[in-house]
Design an enzyme around this catalytic site. Structure first.
Site, PDB file in Angstrom:
ATOM      1  N   GLU A  16      10.164  14.864  16.152  1.00 15.84           N
ATOM      2  CA  GLU A  16      10.498  14.804  14.738  1.00 15.84           C
ATOM      3  C   GLU A  16       9.601  15.790  13.995  1.00 15.84           C
ATOM      4  O   GLU A  16       8.378  15.701  14.056  1.00 15.84           O
ATOM      5  CB  GLU A  16      10.271  13.386  14.207  1.00 15.84           C
ATOM      6  CG  GLU A  16      10.676  13.222  12.767  1.00 15.84           C
ATOM      7  CD  GLU A  16      10.528  11.780  12.281  1.00 15.84           C
ATOM      8  OE1 GLU A  16       9.555  11.115  12.702  1.00 15.84           O
ATOM      9  OE2 GLU A  16      11.374  11.333  11.499  1.00 15.84           O
TER      10      GLU A  16
ATOM     11  N   LYS B 225       0.839  -1.199   0.000  1.00 12.77           N
ATOM     12  CA  LYS B 225       0.000   0.000   0.000  1.00 12.77           C
ATOM     13  C   LYS B 225       0.873   1.247   0.000  1.00 12.77           C
ATOM     14  O   LYS B 225       1.567   1.529   0.967  1.00 12.77           O
ATOM     15  CB  LYS B 225      -0.917   0.057   1.221  1.00 12.77           C
ATOM     16  CG  LYS B 225      -1.936   1.184   1.098  1.00 12.77           C
ATOM     17  CD  LYS B 225      -2.556   1.600   2.415  1.00 12.77           C
ATOM     18  CE  LYS B 225      -1.795   2.671   3.121  1.00 12.77           C
ATOM     19  NZ  LYS B 225      -1.885   4.020   2.507  1.00 12.77           N
TER      20      LYS B 225
ATOM     21  N   GLU C 269      10.357   0.549  10.158  1.00 10.01           N
ATOM     22  CA  GLU C 269      11.308   1.637   9.938  1.00 10.01           C
ATOM     23  C   GLU C 269      10.592   2.921  10.312  1.00 10.01           C
ATOM     24  O   GLU C 269       9.748   3.397   9.567  1.00 10.01           O
ATOM     25  CB  GLU C 269      11.712   1.705   8.462  1.00 10.01           C
ATOM     26  CG  GLU C 269      12.135   0.376   7.885  1.00 10.01           C
ATOM     27  CD  GLU C 269      13.620   0.289   7.679  1.00 10.01           C
ATOM     28  OE1 GLU C 269      14.335   1.127   8.253  1.00 10.01           O
ATOM     29  OE2 GLU C 269      14.057  -0.614   6.966  1.00 10.01           O
TER      30      GLU C 269
ATOM     31  N   CYS D  48      13.378  10.384   7.395  1.00  6.46           N
ATOM     32  CA  CYS D  48      13.370   9.932   8.798  1.00  6.46           C
ATOM     33  C   CYS D  48      14.755   9.972   9.399  1.00  6.46           C
ATOM     34  O   CYS D  48      14.903  10.135  10.596  1.00  6.46           O
ATOM     35  CB  CYS D  48      12.764   8.551   8.941  1.00  6.46           C
ATOM     36  SG  CYS D  48      12.942   7.560   7.501  1.00  6.46           S
TER      37      CYS D  48
END
Lengths: 539, 286
Positions: free
Chosen positions: A388, A183, A257, A291
């Site tokens: 983040e 997806k 991840e 990331c």
């Protein structure tokens, strides 16, 4: 006219041959989705690109069944060399259609064409090329003789490197003999659907790869589907937690991840101009939608002022604008939602007392844009030093000693990546030993290569993608069941296990292989044969 | 004429010391035939948290020791265990109700297990790591490192080899451990703690709790300073909830396993408690 005023140099979109609408790719064909479709837009202009189908639970079920059928009847029984040849075909087709994929990626994602053209797409081809060669050499993957595939892999990928993350997921899964339901992210489905056309051109057997588009509900249906043997996810830590809870108590294997808040550490003996390039590449590559971005700059106190001055000068030369312009350094923010988040966190940074700076640059009126931004005077407890941001926003902190740098770098629940800048090799190696992060770049940053494992410690997830370790994430030892007792599987040859002194060939309590990592940005380490030279990002 | 024996008080092992449970609780350990053997400390959730603090404090030193040194320390455990072989056989015979020959086989297996894992300490990285041929002027190396603080629910059966089978592999890479021993048969766990305390294992590297795994496991699974949880011995617990609790901080989870030797020796037992670190270093263009 300043030296920055270049004439526009837009990449032509004539290479694209887009359909008005795209269905789901199930069992080798495009089919209508049962859900209400949605539009994918260009974040640089907010203009409509194409209508995309939404996969419902029933559609996901169809896709998983197709993948299972293909696994049972074709893919798991095919020779490794033939599997590999399909992957080589795919790699070549990606190279042949590289320009088209790059333009589509920049259009749909907002990233500069020089990055999609020189980083993302060449790495996609390299990833398939690397894992193609593994398909008939699995005995040498470090898991002993005759390692086994797991079955059907359910894969959910993010919007920051849409096609590259697809390659990170699909290439090792297919090489190991698994079939796939993938997806893509809802804001960036376009290149995955063009990739489905490539699979048709490659004549990959129907059902080996299925692509279901949709939003979070589609991803949840896929992860929770009982017909899935393996989950691979790249995205936020919050969703990663949800997935870990969802698969608890099942026999599903998982690699995650997730997020990061990487420290980029600059010592006073570093070559400063190179370090500044690395800082820029670390945080402004791909608009900071990475990331493993170097979002926390830790600079030694004695050189702080000089580094910041040169960094500001360098940032003033960054060209922000049309992603399809070949001179663009920083493109569009991927979505309004992400833009809102970046704005909110940046405002909070100011409110908590950090000093904000951005270069003068004109932003387009339509679309989603955010100026490259740095915050100085940031303290470790500030929100912008902890959370983040996933945008072009750098938080600058200082340190005096290597021990302080290490302590600050590790002071985060994340552990994905880190950078070290110094001329002293022994110090680099000592600091690298102490950093709790899965990827360490010394005097470089944001380098990616299919042979190099990528993934995080702590809350940045588990498992590795890339290299031999990434292959192991899709294999089980011959002795173990496909449903390993653990969410983590170590990659170890069965014959390396000692004989059990107590007899009883008990259910191997042994996990399967090392896993865990987080996908992100990509800058090719260098050129791969036949592809365009990488080297798009700033470094 | 008979001599009055001196029974041993079995306590916890935390941070290299032998405290009673802070809760003051004990529970009776009974022989297979039902006879009273000892009062063991019934550790509380606070004891479990103290043990995590001790394990975290010991991590830097143990993970920073050379692999050669860790191997020697683990081998030293085998040496001392060998010297106290008779005591362990005696305890296992009483607690587990097995024959002396079966108990001896278990103790011998435990000793040999320490030796086997000791030998891995300076080798597993060579087997699991590698240089990566990246496309560019970079030196690129992947190596395994310890995951950190590991909580372990030890197997309930075969109390000594079960415990050694889960603790030893965690120590090889440099992790530190908080282990909940077999509830019904905790005696050899505490006697093993005496071996650890008199060998060269630094205090805090192994912390041993006795008491109820069902009571302590949820606190360990949800503890934010625990990096991984080994549920090998949690077959009788509600381990799905434990795995869900562990997801909150994305702990690495090893699911339960049954069988006679639930923690059979395997390199995977070492590597699943490691993280792969990949370092890129530039090379000059000359």
């Amino acid at each position: 006219m300043s030296f920055l005023d270049y004439a526009p140099a837009p990449e032509s979109t004539s290479v694209l041959n887009l359909k008005k609408q795209y269905g789901l790719f199930i069992n080798g064909e495009f089919v209508d989705g049962r859900g209400d479709g949605f539009a994918t837009i260009s974040p640089a202009t907010e203009k409509h690109i194409a209508q995309i189908a939404t996969a419902t639970d029933a559609d996901v079920d169809d896709a998983v069944r197709a993948a299972r059928r293909a696994y049972d009847t074709v893919w798991s029984t095919m020779s490794g060399s033939d599997r590999g040849k399909y992957l080589f075909r795919i790699a070549r087709l990606v190279q042949e259609r590289a320009r088209e994929l790059a333009v589509a990626e920049s259009l749909d994602n907002g990233k500069p064409i020089k990055e999609s053209r020189d980083v993302d797409v060449p790495l996609v081809a390299a990833w398939f090329f690397y894992y193609a060669g593994w398909a008939d050499k699995l005995d040498h993957a470090g898991l002993g003789a005759n390692p086994r595939s797991l079955g059907v892999a359910g894969q959910v990928i993010p919007w920051n490197f849409p096609l590259l993350m697809l390659a990170w997921k699909i290439a090792p899964a297919l090489a190991a003999g698994n079939t796939v339901v993938l997806k893509p992210a809802e804001t960036t489905p376009l290149t995955a659907l063009i990739f489905a056309e490539i699979l048709q051109q490659a004549e990959l057997p129907a059902g080996v790869v299925n692509i279901v588009t949709g939003a979070g509900a589609t991803g949840r249906a896929l992860v929770a589907h009982p017909g899935i043997d393996k989950v691979a996810f790249t995205g936020s830590t919050a969703v990663g937690r949800e997935i870990a809870r969802t698969i608890a108590g099942t026999s599903k294997r998982v690699t995650l991840e997730l997020g990061g808040k990487a420290a980029n550490i600059v010592f006073d003996d570093a070559p400063i101009d190179e370090a500044v390039e690395g800082i820029v590449n670390g945080i402004f590559f791909n608009q900071g939608h990475v990331c493993c971005a170097g979002s926390r700059l830790l600079v030694q106190e004695s050189i702080h002022d000089e580094v910041i001055e040169r960094l500001k000068r360098r940032m003033s030369t960054l060209r922000v604008g049309d992603p399809l312009d070949k001179n663009t350094d920083v493109g569009a923010i991927n979505s309004r939602e992400q833009l809102d988040r970046i704005r909110a966190l940046s405002d909070q940074g100011e409110a908590e007392g950090a000093e904000r700076w951005s270069p003068d640059c004109e932003l387009p009126t339509d679309g989603f844009w955010f100026k490259p931004t740095i915050f100085t005077g940031v303290s470790t407890s500030d929100t912008i030093a902890r959370e983040e941001i996933f945008g072009p926003v750098l938080s600058v902190l200082t340190f005096r000693t290597p021990a302080e740098a290490i302590a600050k770098a590790n002071n985060t629940p994340y552990g994905l990546s880190a950078g070290i800048w110094s001329d002293k090799g022994s110090r680099i190696l000592a600091v690298a030993d102490k950093l709790r992060a899965g990827v360490i770049w010394a005097n470089t940053f944001n380098k990616f290569d299919p042979s190099s494992p990528f993934g995080g410690y702590k809350e940045s997830g588990y498992g590795r993608e890339g290299g031999k370790h990434g292959l192991g994430a899709y294999l089980a030892t011959a002795a173990s069941g496909t449903s390993l007792p653990s969410s983590i599987a170590p990659s170890v040859p069965a014959e390396l296990s000692a004989p059990a002194e107590l007899s009883a060939p008990a259910e191997p309590a042994t996990p399967a292989e090392p896993t865990a990592a987080e996908p992100t940005a990509a800058e090719p380490a260098s050129t791969t044969e036949t592809t365009t030279a990488p080297n798009g990002a700033a470094e | 004429m008979s001599r009055l024996t001196v029974p041993k008080t079995y306590k916890l092992y935390i941070g290299g010391k032998f405290p009673r449970s802070e809760s003051g609780r004990t529970y009776e350990v009974r022989a297979a035939d039902g006879g009273f053997l000892a009062n063991a400390a019934k550790a509380s959730r606070k004891d479990a948290r103290d043990a995590v603090v001790a394990a975290r404090a010991a991590l830097s030193g143990w993970s920073g020791a050379t692999a050669y040194n860790r191997g020697q320390v683990l081998y030293r455990i085998a040496e001392l265990l060998e010297g106290r072989r008779a005591q362990f056989i005696d305890e296992i015979v009483h607690v587990e109700g097995v024959s002396p020959a079966e108990a001896a086989a278990q103790v011998d297996a435990a000793i040999d297990r320490w030796v086997w894992y000791a030998g891995w300490a300076d080798k597993y990285q060579q087997v699991t790591g590698n240089a990566n041929p990246v496309s560019g002027p970079y030196f690129n190396l992947s190596v395994a490192e310890p995951t950190g603080v590991v909580a372990v629910i030890a197997p309930q059966q075969n109390s000594l080899i079960g415990l050694v089978g889960v603790v030893a592999p965690a120590l090889v890479a440099g992790n530190t451990v908080v282990v909940v021993a077999s509830e019904a048969a905790p005696l050899s766990a505490i006697s093993l703690a005496e071996v650890l305390a008199t060998s060269d294992v630094p205090g805090g590297v192994v912390n041993i709790l006795t008491g109820s795994p069902a009571e302590m496991a949820p606190w360990l699974a949800g503890h934010a300073d625990v990096n991984a949880i080994d549920l090998t011995g949690a077959t009788e617990l509600d381990w799905v909830d434990l795995e869900i609790a562990a997801a909150e901080t994305l702990k690495r989870v090893l699911r339960p396993a049954g069988g006679v030797d639930a923690a059979a020796p395997a390199l995977e037992r070492i590597t699943w408690l490691t993280e792969t670190k990949t370092v890129w270093h530039t090379k000059a263009l000359i």
